[in-house]
Design an enzyme around this catalytic site. Structure first.
Site, mmCIF file in Angstrom:
data_model
loop_
_atom_site.group_PDB
_atom_site.id
_atom_site.type_symbol
_atom_site.label_atom_id
_atom_site.label_comp_id
_atom_site.label_asym_id
_atom_site.label_seq_id
_atom_site.Cartn_x
_atom_site.Cartn_y
_atom_site.Cartn_z
ATOM 1 N N GLU A 194 -19.872 32.747 126.598
ATOM 2 C CA GLU A 194 -18.571 33.076 127.941
ATOM 3 C C GLU A 194 -18.404 34.258 125.858
ATOM 4 O O GLU A 194 -17.134 35.051 125.784
ATOM 5 C CB GLU A 194 -17.390 32.870 126.878
ATOM 6 C CG GLU A 194 -18.008 31.644 128.059
ATOM 7 C CD GLU A 194 -16.360 29.950 128.705
ATOM 8 O OE1 GLU A 194 -15.616 31.056 127.587
ATOM 9 O OE2 GLU A 194 -16.394 29.511 129.151
ATOM 10 N N GLU A 204 -21.023 24.366 132.506
ATOM 11 C CA GLU A 204 -19.845 23.634 131.960
ATOM 12 C C GLU A 204 -18.944 23.848 133.086
ATOM 13 O O GLU A 204 -18.505 24.622 133.429
ATOM 14 C CB GLU A 204 -18.832 24.842 130.683
ATOM 15 C CG GLU A 204 -19.446 24.485 129.003
ATOM 16 C CD GLU A 204 -18.277 25.512 127.991
ATOM 17 O OE1 GLU A 204 -17.349 25.465 128.621
ATOM 18 O OE2 GLU A 204 -18.863 26.459 127.210
HETATM 19 C C1 FCB Z 1 -14.806 27.078 127.527
HETATM 20 C C2 FCB Z 1 -15.737 26.641 126.274
HETATM 21 C C3 FCB Z 1 -15.355 25.653 125.627
HETATM 22 C C4 FCB Z 1 -14.560 24.689 125.882
HETATM 23 C C5 FCB Z 1 -14.194 24.789 127.557
HETATM 24 C C6 FCB Z 1 -12.712 24.273 127.798
HETATM 25 O O1 FCB Z 1 -13.948 28.438 127.692
HETATM 26 O O2 FCB Z 1 -16.399 27.363 126.431
HETATM 27 O O3 FCB Z 1 -16.161 25.469 124.155
HETATM 28 O O4 FCB Z 1 -13.684 24.501 124.815
HETATM 29 O O5 FCB Z 1 -13.971 26.313 127.318
#
Ligand code: FCB
Length: 477
Positions: free
Chosen positions: A168, A365
């Site tokens: 990110e 994620e």
């Molecule tokens: C993302 C991050 C991860 C975590 C999630 C909830 O932006 O990459 O580390 O904090 O959010």
């Protein structure tokens, strides 16, 4: 909502994800240097409850127990991140072998458990010494990042097949250098735009280093957003356009379309003069990748708004005349994030349509923070999280049916952990962590995910499915 497991392709990879600063603790052990997060957490008022990652889940000492939990879960792959300040305490110079030893042990433990490691090189923990020299605003940091990538790949490239350069970069650049909600806590205009660029240059240089080391797969993880106008008005739709530049095109255009975003002047005005860019930047950034990692949690609804800061000199890079609108038509998680799974399908199909050169996708994620409690029976009945995960996996399956090439999915997160500015008050884990005792309690969602993976593996074996010939629907029979 159905109780059946979503229909996914036979060779679909199931995983779980974490990040170094959020779980490891051991902040000053074995020669680890300070990162920008160590510094930021110590500044009063930055983190809810004044929390730090000093101890976190103590994973540095408990990694064997955590890998055993991963094995029991049955995941194909585990995504973790490597802490740059463990490998290079000041961000330069030879590798600190004791720091690398930890990842060596972790990698071998995973392999022995039959789990494929996926390593992220940068999940936001920049060595503080590099921030002191300009951080991501300057090209030197990008070069240092590639040197660090080479050191790690030289030690672990033979055993870790999947490598993610950055996690990110949107957050690293704009939360780190524009809103100040993440380390290093800067509030800048040009500096944040320069950081966005140098992060991408660092990615490109690290791709070269990883390729030279001969690793199997290289990619980057972005958090493209599904942006929705609050109304159909021209003003709101233009607000979404500016936000598309900030959230999405700043990353996707140079990586996958060979250009810088077309809407820069409209979003940033004179701030976007590109003075920090250099010849050959696009070629470097656009090096071919084996996959694109996608982190997705929620859609964002936007409306047009005036500038927060009337002064164009002190204005930050996220001040693009938009405001986020609350929604009252859906449930929200404890992050305050709206739950709207079909927007995940829309995001994936839209990205595929907009970027024909996109490599295969991996969901690196997805997950939800819920108000978990331990019941009198000693268990955590996190049905909201199960619903969230099932519905988002179904959204992925829908995208695959619509022609999107998604190869795998990692739940965020294996463990409850340090949720950045929100501290320990937001729990994303499949496994509860009782921080005072460090006891791990697998939640109902852990058991649900384990059953899903087991059912999928069972089908795969039963049908001897060959990946190339079967679709998601067939695999689910
Ligand atoms: C993302 C991050 C991860 C975590 C999630 C909830 O932006 O990459 O580390 O904090 O959010």
């Amino acid at each position: 909502m159905s109780d059946a497991f979503p229909a996914l392709p036979a060779d679909f990879v199931f995983g779980a994800a974490t990040a170094a600063y959020q779980i490891e603790g051991a902040h000053d052990e074995d020669g680890r240097g300070p990162s920008i997060w160590d510094t930021y957490c110590r500044e009063p008022g930055r983190i809810e409850g004044g929390a730090t990652g000093d101890v976190a889940c103590d994973h540095y000492h408990r990694y064997r127990e955590d890998v055993a939990l991963l094995k029991e879960l049955g995941v194909d792959s585990y995504r973790f991140s490597i802490a740059w300040p463990r490998v290079q305490p000041t961000g330069t110079g030879p590798a600190n072998q004791r720091g690398l030893d930890f990842y060596d042990r972790l990698t071998d433990e995973l392999l022995a458990a039959g789990i494929s490691p996926a390593a992220t090189l940068y999940h936001w923990d920049l060595p503080q010494a590099l921030e002191d020299r300009g951080g991501w605003r300057v090209r030197e940091t990008a070069q240092r990042f590639a040197e660090y990538a080479a050191l790690v790949a030289a030690r672990l490239g033979d055993r870790i097949p999947r490598w993610i350069t950055l996690n990110e970069p949107f957050c690293a650049a704009f939360l780190g250098y524009a809103t100040g909600r993440h380390a290093p806590g800067a509030r800048e205009g040009r500096g944040a735009l320069a950081a966005a660029h140098q992060l991408l240059v660092g990615h490109g240089l690290a791709v070269r280093a990883l390729r030279a080391a001969g690793v199997a797969e290289v990619g980057i993880t972005l958090n493209p957003d599904r942006l929705l106008p609050a109304t159909d008005s021209v003003a709101d739709r233009e607000a979404v356009r500016r936000a598309e530049t900030l959230h999405n095109e700043t990353w996707l255009d140079p990586l996958f379309a060979g250009r810088y975003p077309r809407g820069e002047a409209e979003a940033w005005g004179p701030m976007a003069d590109g003075s920090w860019r250099e010849e050959g930047g696009l070629e470097l950034i656009g090096a071919p990748l084996d996959f694109l990692g996608i982190n997705y949690y929620r859609p964002i609804t936007l409306t047009a708004a005036p500038h927060r800061d009337p002064d164009p000199v002190t204005r930050t890079a996220t001040d693009i005349r938009v405001a986020e609108c609350a929604r009252d038509d859906v449930r929200h998680t404890t992050m305050g994030w709206p739950v709207d799974p079909p927007t995940f399908t829309d995001l994936l199909t839209d990205l595929t349509a907009r970027y024909p050169a996109l490599p295969p996708l991996l969901i690196t994620e997805n997950g939800s923070a819920e108000a978990d409690t331990v019941s009198p029976d000693g268990r955590v009945h996190d049905t909201d999280r199960i619903d969230y995960l099932r519905d988002h996996l179904t959204a992925v399956a829908d995208a695959i049916r619509a022609g999107v090439d998604v190869r795998g999915y990692y739940v965020w997160s294996l463990l409850d952990n340090f949720e950045w500015a929100r501290g320990y008050g937001r729990r994303f884990g499949l496994i509860r962590v009782d921080y005072p005792t460090q006891q791990r309690i697998p939640k109902d969602s852990y058991h649900w995910y384990r059953d899903l993976i087991a059912a999928h593996h069972h089908d795969r074996t039963r049908h001897h499915i060959s990946t190339a010939q079967h679709t998601g629907e067939q695999a689910a029979r």
